[in-house]
Design an enzyme around this catalytic site. Structure first.
Site, PDB file in Angstrom:
ATOM      1  N   GLU A   1       0.820  -1.217   0.000  1.00  0.00           N
ATOM      2  CA  GLU A   1       0.000   0.000   0.000  1.00  0.00           C
ATOM      3  C   GLU A   1       0.852   1.265   0.000  1.00  0.00           C
ATOM      4  OE1 GLU A   1      -3.297   0.293   2.803  1.00  0.00           O
ATOM      5  OE2 GLU A   1      -3.262  -1.892   2.964  1.00  0.00           O
TER       6      GLU A   1
ATOM      7  N   ASP B   1      -1.738  -4.213   3.724  1.00  0.00           N
ATOM      8  CA  ASP B   1      -1.778  -4.286   5.188  1.00  0.00           C
ATOM      9  C   ASP B   1      -2.592  -5.476   5.692  1.00  0.00           C
ATOM     10  OD1 ASP B   1      -0.193  -2.077   5.342  1.00  0.00           O
ATOM     11  OD2 ASP B   1      -1.775  -0.675   5.893  1.00  0.00           O
TER      12      ASP B   1
ATOM     13  N   TYR C   1       2.636  -3.754  13.419  1.00  0.00           N
ATOM     14  CA  TYR C   1       1.490  -3.074  12.805  1.00  0.00           C
ATOM     15  C   TYR C   1       0.703  -2.296  13.861  1.00  0.00           C
ATOM     16  CZ  TYR C   1      -2.426  -2.446   9.588  1.00  0.00           C
ATOM     17  OH  TYR C   1      -3.399  -1.917   8.770  1.00  0.00           O
TER      18      TYR C   1
END
EC number: 5.6.2.1
Length: 711
Positions: free
Chosen positions: A9, A102, A340
């Site tokens: 992304e 993601d 993350y």
């Protein structure tokens, strides 16, 4: 030609990720979403409730190919058409295509969009891979364990998008027509309701007033060994001698603290009767208790701590955490420092727990090790953990904050230190304390003192080590006192007290309240707190939310006509339904069909009963110098600034605040704001036009000012 194509992304990840991939791997970025739903008919087909996507071949709108950081100079402006075309060209030449967006539902949907726009011959090359951190082991392990795109996750994301369109578009249109308000939304309107309910709670609050009497004893008393650490001893009134109660107005609050006097005169009268010595008549049995460390950070708890401890906005916390995840420059090399950052899990992998415990053992000793195992459950096991992520944690626990302090930016260091300390502390031993009540008597009146001692610091050790500060707890060691010890009063203090209403929400406490109500998701916490500010429904004063008049009107009408939808329980159940779609337990199209049929009827009823708010015109009393029409007072679009404008608007655009205020913006710069990615501008200062500074063009939404640039 590269045999392997990796699709991600964010372009910020490219340098970090490239370190761990062989030379025959090429990385390409989607720069976020590559397709959006069309605006017509709310973006879905009402026949089967499937989303209708825009034609990417006609998506020519240009935007920067740049990441969130850096300089615009020399960077090419791209459109979604350019990006998709480039991905398709590279895909046609690749042997394998790895969709590495993601590891959440939104990322899953982006991978599906990439797959969907590819030529049929290239779709068979696609495999989905995910990693929760950008490290060599995580990336290579992901490549060894590819999977197919999870259609349930994708459909859950479709349902969320369509649901937000259904509610947001219809309610926004209604509000704009009747209240001249900007918008409404499934989550933002519930957040506004939280704010307004707190506002009404504060307004209707009736305070209770009382007075307390405390005595400060002189530690240098006869028979007291070593003068009790040579500190005065505070004692609290617990019980009044029945013979002395006449004429006194008070309440006994034994379950809380002791005696509350109902007027100051009673407190003073009682204080004047206190004579002679205060003797210890009993020492309660010492109670031992422990406090456990907090779990490693979720998105919500990180937001709360960073806002409160660092004084940042929710948007800034999100941005800096993203930098640390994607990779920051350390001695010229891109390194990802944290996992993350969008997660509602407190789980830590067994492998990470082991490395963390080895660090604790080597640096603090075995007694500081916890024997807890951090499981995948949320708080008290009550909440479904989205997508089974891990908690936010450092990628390598051996990279301490001090090791990177001078290698990364200050804000990056501050947030990394917060995350690193919290993670290590979560796996350390409990802090152990003791608590004892010491009982005193004076002329039949009973008092008590609390003796608190720190037995073992446990996890607090690391906070004292890295933050250079001791605990906020006040420990009073009165171990040397014995039954029969006698003291004289050093001071008698009467204090007026009152109850206070609940505090107004801050960005941190609003996120915490929404998260506790299971409203929103980690990816939306940032906007939940700020969108009502952007719409003019609320303002911030000393970090606290205040609902504006427009916000009150919007909340009143939404609560009146859409109370079944704009409420905590409905929104919580909606999130649960989206989870069930992601778990393949519910069909997303049937879910949307049921909601839409009921919602349309409620909108029709509201349109027939909602009252259009007519704003009375407030005339200034003089005419416009440009067209001679009457001047009147107006408000800016956000409703937070009053100005004088022409009643003949839009035919005449005369206004006086632009006449009286100099144009402070001098020039736009080819540089992006590090906090919100808007363009930086050079401005004059408000009170000294000869002095300039560089700030964000998105002011007042973003108040970033570049340091050391004033001239």
């Amino acid at each position: 030609m590269s045999k392997n194509l990796v699709v991600i992304e964010s372009p910020n990840k490219v340098k970090t990720l490239q370190k761990y991939l062989p030379n025959d791997f090429e990385i390409v970025s989607t720069i976020g979403h590559i397709r959006e739903m069309v605006h017509k008919n709310f973006g879905f087909n009402e026949a089967d409730y499937s989303p209708v996507w825009e034609d990417w071949t006609k998506s020519k709108k240009k935007f920067s190919s740049l990441s969130f950081k850096g300089n615009l100079k020399g960077k090419k402006l791209l459109s979604k058409y350019d990006i998709i075309k480039s991905i398709k060209e590279k895909a046609s030449k690749a042997t394998n295509i790895y969709l590495a967006t993601d590891p959440d539902r939104e990322g899953e949907a982006i991978s599906w969009h990439v797959y969907d726009v590819l030529d049929e011959k290239d779709k068979s090359k696609c495999q989905r891979i995910t990693f929760n951190e950008i490290t060599k082991n995580a990336v290579l392990d992901a490549l060894k364990n590819p999977r197919e795109i999870d259609q349930s996750w994708v459909q859950s994301q479709f349902a969320r998008q369509i649901l937000d369109r259904m509610i947001g578009f219809r309610l926004s249109r209604l509000l704009n027509n009747y209240l001249s308000a900007k918008s409404a939304g499934r989550v933002q309107s519930v957040a506004l309701r939280f704010l307004e309910e707190r506002e009404q709670e504060i307004r209707s609050f009736v305070p209770r007033f009382w007075w307390t009497l405390d005595v400060l004893l002189n530690p240098k008393a006869e028979g007291v060994r070593e003068a009790c650490a040579n500190r005065s001893i505070p004692i609290v009134l617990r019980e009044i001698n029945p013979a002395l109660r006449a004429g006194l107005k008070f309440e006994e609050e034994k379950s809380v603290s002791g005696i509350d006097f109902l007027d100051e005169a009673s407190a003073k009268k009682f204080g004047e009767q206190l004579k002679g010595v205060f003797e210890v008549y009993n020492i309660d049995e010492t109670k031992h208790y422990s406090s456990s460390p907090n779990s490693a950070y979720t998105t919500a708890s990180l937001q709360k701590d960073a806002i409160n401890k660092l004084g940042w906005s929710s948007k800034k916390v999100t941005l800096i955490a993203q930098h640390l995840y994607e990779g920051v420059s350390i001695n010229g090399e891109q390194t990802a420092l944290i996992s993350y950052p969008r997660t509602d899990s407190t789980r830590l992998s067994a492998q990470f727990q082991q490395s963390c415990k080895e660090y604790i053992l080597n640096h603090y000793g075995e007694k500081y090790l916890s024997n807890r195992i951090v499981s995948a459950k949320g708080k008290k096991g009550e909440k479904i953990i989205q997508d089974a992520h891990e908690a936010i944690h450092p990628t390598d626990i051996n990279i301490t904050p001090e090791m990177v302090k001078n290698a990364i930016k200050k804000d990056e260091f501050l947030l990394y230190r917060l995350i690193w300390i919290r993670t290590v502390a979560s796996l350390m031993a409990d802090c152990k304390k003791s608590h004892t009540h010491i009982r005193f008597i004076n002329d039949g009146n009973k008092f008590y003192a609390s003796s608190k001692s720190l037995v073992f610091d446990g996890y607090r050790k690391i906070y004292e080590h890295f933050e250079n500060k001791e605990s906020n707890d006040l420990y009073i060691d009165l171990d040397k006192i014995r039954v029969g010890d006698r003291f004289m009063a050093k001071d008698i203090k009467i204090t007026a007290r009152q109850t206070h209403p609940a505090a107004r929400y801050t960005q941190a406490s609003l996120i915490e309240a929404l998260e506790k109500s299971n409203i929103g998701r980690p990816s939306t916490y940032n906007t939940m707190a700020s969108v009502n500010l952007d719409r003019g429904y609320a303002s911030l004063n000393k970090h606290a939310f205040h609902v504006t008049q427009l916000g009150e009107q919007v909340n009143e009408e939404l609560s009146k006509h859409f109370g079944k939808i704009i409420n905590k329980e409905f929104t919580k159940n909606m999130e649960k339904s989206l989870d069930e779609i992601a778990e393949n337990k519910k069909n997303y199209q049937e879910f949307l069909r049921d909601f839409w049929s009921n919602f349309k009827e409620e909108v029709k009823l509201a349109e027939g009963s909602i009252q259009r708010v007519k704003k009375e015109k407030e005339f200034v009393g003089r005419d416009c110098p440009s067209c001679a029409s009457p001047l009147l007072y107006r408000y800016t679009k956000r409703g937070n600034e009053k100005f004088v404008g022409c009643s003949n608007f839009p035919n005449c655009k005369y206004n006086e605040f632009s006449q009286n205020k100099p144009n402070l913006t001098l020039e736009k710069l080819e540089e992006l704001c590090p906090e919100c990615n808007s363009q930086l501008v050079k401005r004059r200062t408000k009170f000294n036009p000869n002095k300039t500074f560089v700030g964000c063009s998105n002011f007042p939404r973003c108040r970033y000012i570049k340091k050391d640039n004033a001239s």
